[in-house]
Design a protein around this motif. Sequence first.
Motif, PDB file in Angstrom:
ATOM      1  N   HIS A  80       0.822  -1.205   0.000  1.00 25.50           N
ATOM      2  CA  HIS A  80       0.000   0.000   0.000  1.00 25.50           C
ATOM      3  C   HIS A  80       0.857   1.256   0.000  1.00 25.50           C
ATOM      4  O   HIS A  80       0.603   2.214  -0.726  1.00 25.50           O
ATOM      5  CB  HIS A  80      -0.928  -0.014   1.229  1.00 25.50           C
ATOM      6  N   LEU A 115       2.230   1.815  -3.462  1.00 23.26           N
ATOM      7  CA  LEU A 115       1.238   2.396  -4.377  1.00 23.26           C
ATOM      8  C   LEU A 115       0.973   3.859  -4.031  1.00 23.26           C
ATOM      9  O   LEU A 115       0.859   4.711  -4.916  1.00 23.26           O
ATOM     10  CB  LEU A 115      -0.066   1.605  -4.306  1.00 23.26           C
ATOM     11  N   HIS A 116       0.878   4.115  -2.768  1.00 24.60           N
ATOM     12  CA  HIS A 116       0.601   5.486  -2.329  1.00 24.60           C
ATOM     13  C   HIS A 116       1.728   6.414  -2.757  1.00 24.60           C
ATOM     14  O   HIS A 116       1.485   7.521  -3.262  1.00 24.60           O
ATOM     15  CB  HIS A 116       0.431   5.485  -0.802  1.00 24.60           C
ATOM     16  N   ILE A 130      -6.681   3.758  -2.891  1.00 22.99           N
ATOM     17  CA  ILE A 130      -5.469   2.936  -2.852  1.00 22.99           C
ATOM     18  C   ILE A 130      -5.633   1.860  -1.787  1.00 22.99           C
ATOM     19  O   ILE A 130      -5.840   2.154  -0.619  1.00 22.99           O
ATOM     20  CB  ILE A 130      -4.233   3.791  -2.530  1.00 22.99           C
ATOM     21  N   LEU A 177      -5.200  -0.487  -7.122  1.00 26.56           N
ATOM     22  CA  LEU A 177      -5.318   0.969  -7.141  1.00 26.56           C
ATOM     23  C   LEU A 177      -6.444   1.311  -8.101  1.00 26.56           C
ATOM     24  O   LEU A 177      -6.415   0.924  -9.271  1.00 26.56           O
ATOM     25  CB  LEU A 177      -3.995   1.578  -7.614  1.00 26.56           C
ATOM     26  N   ARG A 194      -0.357  -0.386 -10.462  1.00 21.83           N
ATOM     27  CA  ARG A 194       0.965   0.210 -10.185  1.00 21.83           C
ATOM     28  C   ARG A 194       1.680   0.619 -11.482  1.00 21.83           C
ATOM     29  O   ARG A 194       2.847   0.313 -11.695  1.00 21.83           O
ATOM     30  CB  ARG A 194       1.820  -0.710  -9.315  1.00 21.83           C
TER      31      ARG A 194
END
Lengths: 647, 228
Positions: free
Chosen positions: A430, A433-434, A488, A493, A506
Amino acid sequence: MALPIQSTEVSIEALQEYPIQSFQYDGKEISTEPLSMSENLSRLAERIDFTSDGGENVNEKNKEEAPATFQTSSWPWESVRNKLRSALTETSVLLDILTIARDRRYMSIESINNEVPDTRIPLNLISKKKGLNSAAQIIQDGIDRMRKTLQEQQSRSMDFHQELYNMRQRDGWKLRKVGNTIIGDLSYKSAGSRYTAQGTFEVKKSEDEDATHEGTSQSPGRAPPQINSSIQVSVPTELEGFVYIYASLIKDDGKLNFSDLSSCSPPIQYARIGKQSWQTHLDNAQYVIFCKEIFHQLSREAITMKFPLPNVVVGDQVLCHLYDDVKLIIAMCRTLPDEDDLGRVRSNFTPTRHFVRPTYSYVLEHNLHQLLREIHSRTATLPLPHPITGHIGATKRRRLAGPYAFGKIELEEAMPSISLLQQIIIQSKHYYLHTLVTSVLDDIAKEHIDPQIIVHHGAIGTAHQSMIRVFIFNSFSETTRCCLLFKIESDILKCVSGNSVFVVNRDAQMIRNILEEQICHHKLNSITLAIRLTNWNILSQQSYIPVRFHDDMKFGGKPGYVLVASPNRRRVLLVTCYPKQKCTVSLQRTSTGTLSDLITEEKWHDLSGNFEEIDLNCMDFTHSSCFATRMEALMCCLEKETQTNFY
Amino acid sequence: MEQFISHKSNAEAMVKGVVPTQEYYLHGSILDSNRETLLYRLQGSCDGDQSKFLDHEQVFVLKGQALNAPDVNVSIRKSLLPVPSGAVRNPCQMRYTNDPDSDRSKPTMVRTCLDIAVNEDQILQYLKSLGFSFEYEFVSKGYVFRRGRTKISVSKIHRVLVKGQTEKIEPLTESNLIEFSCTAPAGTEHLQDEIKAYADQLKPHVNIDKQDVKRLVSTPGFQNNPNA
């Protein structure tokens, strides 16, 4: 008269007759009975004087015998009994005296001192002097001790016992006395930890205060911290120093060689750790235990649990696979106190070619801490209300299991099956991705001044789920705005725009494409609004057709356009929007020639012509760089121009 | 929990010594006036914070059928504290305890005990069907602490004035019951020393020791002398 001397044998024997006791009236004699053996013995025994101690008082004895013989008639053993009784009384008295004398409380037996008191005066004086001296010495020692204590109290803010009291009460350290030493507990066991490492420390009264002051006078250049504390703590050597958990994501471009990991292991640094207060010392040691527990659990899980790609545990380092090209490295970094007095930081670490020091992630470290604390609180007791009987460790789910008749499956569901490592991997994904979305958004926001992009990060979220909302709007107009939402999660995502939801995996390029499209879309929308405001007519319109794939994006996709005409239809503008490019505005060229045979009226000049691009930057609108505002101004100008020409 | 699931039946789990069946306990008593000091001391030496509790306990008895057969006592205990909105109330606990072990050499009292969470609505009916009869009830109000595996409760026993109505209660005495209790599987006798050692630490405040309740009940004046 002389008698002839004859040898006549005279036999002397006991009289055969018994002594006569009385005569009766008829002349009959009553003789006494002969004494039996026992009577004879008693008569003889009467004669013994128990009080006399030998033959000293023979006369008295004889005197006493006479009355004794007269009393025999009452009871043969009476005198004996009397004598024995008196002897017993005396013995009892003697025994009592001895008992009392032994106790020494009421009576003591001392030999009578018949010695003449010593009159030697000099010897007496010497002994007195000696006694006085020793007494004076004791008093002097007492004064010294009191003075020292007073000085200590003046120099220190508080004394040892007061500080010990505060240590327990205010700072909450658990202390107990074992023998003559005071032992404290550093471990997290009372908070629910099951880590079995030794975590005790010893509290001592500091005695090296003078030494510290001497040290300061010798080296004034270095300013050691002033520690006014009478408490000195000693922690086990394995808990000395500083430790932190180093968590980071690295991009593996295929060059990362696992065999080099051992050399990539985090450096053990040696640093001179100055004299620190006992609070800092204990806090550090406790932090070391905490970090060790995290790492211990992670490495254990990394080895025992099965993952699609095997984890690597080398030294103080765990390497996990998030994606094919992204790895998570969690390491325990230590800084040990250096014995070297020079105080330089010594490191035995030489970075290898492949090891590129990745960025250190505070977020992941914090998440790890939080996860372990959650585990601790879970193992601690269940919060009330519940009946206080029952086992301490029972969870609420387990308590409900009986009454609600849970089966094996439900019970297994209740078990905390997800491990610390799995959780941190989810959170790392996470986080990855963030970070990806944030970096793309930042880049785009930097690139685009018009329209403006504002990013709101949702404050309410968890470590594996968060939202980012993106607003695209013109700086001078709030009426048109475009809104995007990035959702997210750990693996997925999603981007929500209007009514459509895109799943983005991603892929930074795809995020960028979506944003570019939205910007393009926003521009067309704001132009449409400007057209409506200026009463121009839309001849034709094509909204931007979204492109989701790289290949199409390379060709720019299919552009959106708006073809507008002025209210009097004499000017026609074409606005074209390509994503990733600036919007182009073209004006339809009108023929400027004179009237001919074919063109008999002026109005036919406006009929058709090629479009020519207008550079909006040449317009004198320095105060606004907004595209929509410029378009609005352009349309107004054109309309005014045609009106003047026409009339 | 894992151990529970891995065993096929309760009986198997009990044989393997997973189920805590032994309770090691000590009792003491303290007057209201001295209670705060003890609580303060306990708070300092126990793990975590103190928790306030309010429990209602009903005791049921099944008279021995055969001659000299012992009575079976079962107590049902539920919390009277308000539940946070939206949360499911924790179920009440049924507890069976037998007579304590009369071995005087052991540092604590030992008895067999079984705890189980039960459904409050049906258990009363069930016990009645089994032949249990209601014996007495009380409300216990106080604080509970935890120290390792030991549970320490300082509570005041309240009499329930009207049967079944737990709102109308009055304190039984001016003293508080202190209980040190630790439930563990069989074969964990070393815990007794742990409990005893901690109880001895509190000697300046209160004497917590083995109390044979049966002997106390038969002592004249027991009711009037609640403070040990």
